[in-house]
Design a protein around this motif. Sequence first.
Motif, PDB file in Angstrom:
ATOM      1  N   ARG A   1       2.037   4.566   5.862  1.00 30.87           N
ATOM      2  CA  ARG A   1       3.357   4.351   5.261  1.00 30.87           C
ATOM      3  C   ARG A   1       4.024   5.667   4.893  1.00 30.87           C
ATOM      4  O   ARG A   1       5.248   5.823   5.047  1.00 30.87           O
ATOM      5  CB  ARG A   1       3.222   3.473   4.020  1.00 30.87           C
ATOM      6  CG  ARG A   1       2.826   2.027   4.325  1.00 30.87           C
ATOM      7  CD  ARG A   1       2.470   1.303   3.037  1.00 30.87           C
ATOM      8  NE  ARG A   1       1.955  -0.029   3.299  1.00 30.87           N
ATOM      9  CZ  ARG A   1       1.368  -0.800   2.372  1.00 30.87           C
ATOM     10  NH1 ARG A   1       1.239  -0.343   1.126  1.00 30.87           N
ATOM     11  NH2 ARG A   1       0.929  -1.994   2.683  1.00 30.87           N
TER      12      ARG A   1
ATOM     13  N   GLY B   1       6.946   1.641   0.800  1.00 28.66           N
ATOM     14  CA  GLY B   1       5.629   1.154   0.377  1.00 28.66           C
ATOM     15  C   GLY B   1       4.575   2.230   0.299  1.00 28.66           C
ATOM     16  O   GLY B   1       3.387   1.922   0.149  1.00 28.66           O
TER      17      GLY B   1
ATOM     18  N   ARG C   1       5.684  -0.731  -8.997  1.00 34.69           N
ATOM     19  CA  ARG C   1       5.280   0.356  -8.110  1.00 34.69           C
ATOM     20  C   ARG C   1       3.775   0.548  -8.112  1.00 34.69           C
ATOM     21  O   ARG C   1       3.104   0.349  -9.116  1.00 34.69           O
ATOM     22  CB  ARG C   1       5.937   1.671  -8.544  1.00 34.69           C
ATOM     23  CG  ARG C   1       7.396   1.787  -8.177  1.00 34.69           C
ATOM     24  CD  ARG C   1       7.875   3.223  -8.336  1.00 34.69           C
ATOM     25  NE  ARG C   1       9.266   3.368  -7.900  1.00 34.69           N
ATOM     26  CZ  ARG C   1       9.875   4.528  -7.759  1.00 34.69           C
ATOM     27  NH1 ARG C   1       9.223   5.657  -8.036  1.00 34.69           N
ATOM     28  NH2 ARG C   1      11.133   4.601  -7.362  1.00 34.69           N
TER      29      ARG C   1
END
Length: 461
Positions: free
Chosen positions: A117, A153, A321
């Motif tokens: 990611r 992400g 998060r």
Amino acid sequence: MAVVWKGLGGDPALLNRVSTVVRGDALEARLPVRELARACVGACALAASELAARRTGLAKVPRVTVDDGAVATAFVSERHLLLGGRAPVSFAPLSRFWRAADGWVRTHANYPHHRARLLRALGLADDATVEDMARLLAERSAREVEMTVYAAGGLAVALRTAEEWAAHEQGVAVAERPLVERDRVGSTRARVRAPLDGDPLLPAAGVRVLDLSRVIAGPVATRTLALLGADVLRLDAPHLPEDPDAHADTGFGKRSARLDLTTGRRTFDELLAAADVVVTGYRPGALDRFGLSPEALAERRPGLIVAQLSAWGAYGPWGERRGFDSLVQAATGIAATEGSPERPGALPAQALDHGTGYLLAAAVLRALAEQSEQGDGRVVRLALARTAAWLTAGIERGEAGRVDSGAADVLGYDRPDAWLAERDSGFGRLRYALPPVSFAGGPADWARPPGPWGTDAARWA
């Protein structure tokens, strides 16, 4: 330690049962890391001792000894671990600080999916090198990288000073919360547990713990509960394997199984129905789609104790998060304090992880003690960022490191091997750090070594 014990709802009169062996050069840092570590472990040991006294009918709570040497060794347990003579792998090459166009940014890419990611968010190829990353980030602002990577992400945090974090919306939200959040839920009679007998005293004997956590903080908490006699079953999704070295460090005393919550829901429901405690360490909201938020778990299993761990707290703009100790150190001003805004540093241990792990175990033990008298379920919540706020606020050295008249003089810390042991395991011959949680009559080591990740059956022993 008094502040921590009060936050856990403990009786302040019990603090005189704690003695401290002070070692002045353990966990040296600009911030009071040694005092934080001592307070977290001490509170956990006192909570264990208190629960042992309740379950045995002892007139006095067994005395607790907190040795800075044992605590400091345990707080860097991953560094002392040897697996068949091999040292574990620590941070991956792309997990580090990078100089940005206007400061510094910290990334985390230890897991393959996080690495993928990160690279994808930055437009880099899968085979990108450290040099490729350095060139790219040197041309971009740290906070723009933070926003871009998190939106994809991944994990990246701009370096902030303590003052900048205090003014940040998430920093404000974190500061308004207690160090340990504790709520009662439901109106259920507590399960009657058999009185303790035998040697050593195991205050969590007969307690079943579902461990839905990963990496360090949550597994440290459940490793501690396993030390104290709990039946701990760790569950992981088959598609998210744990780092085997990290699992070897935190898997003591537990069993480890793989279970897909989509296809194995009936199995999970059966496990939950017989559980006493559920520890969750995933990003807030990540388990909600399975109906496994703390509130939903408590409703489905009356009387359950749910312990939720997160990086940033389950609130505020960063409430959902992902995060790790190193990222929280960067964002909250710790890295800038231990180094400088021009050259960030780090704590001498992943103290936010380890400290919060022991606090989480302490919160569970105190919930079990309260439940034995009051019934009801409990939800407790801790966050690495809230532990960081406690540390950066400047823990009073005289308070957190409370030393009573039975404590030894200040000693040195030059032989960590005094708190190391060896044993055989599924990983081969292990060298490992002994547990720092210690009280009179309590266990000195785990009953079983760690086994390979995900190789046990998803059922209670």
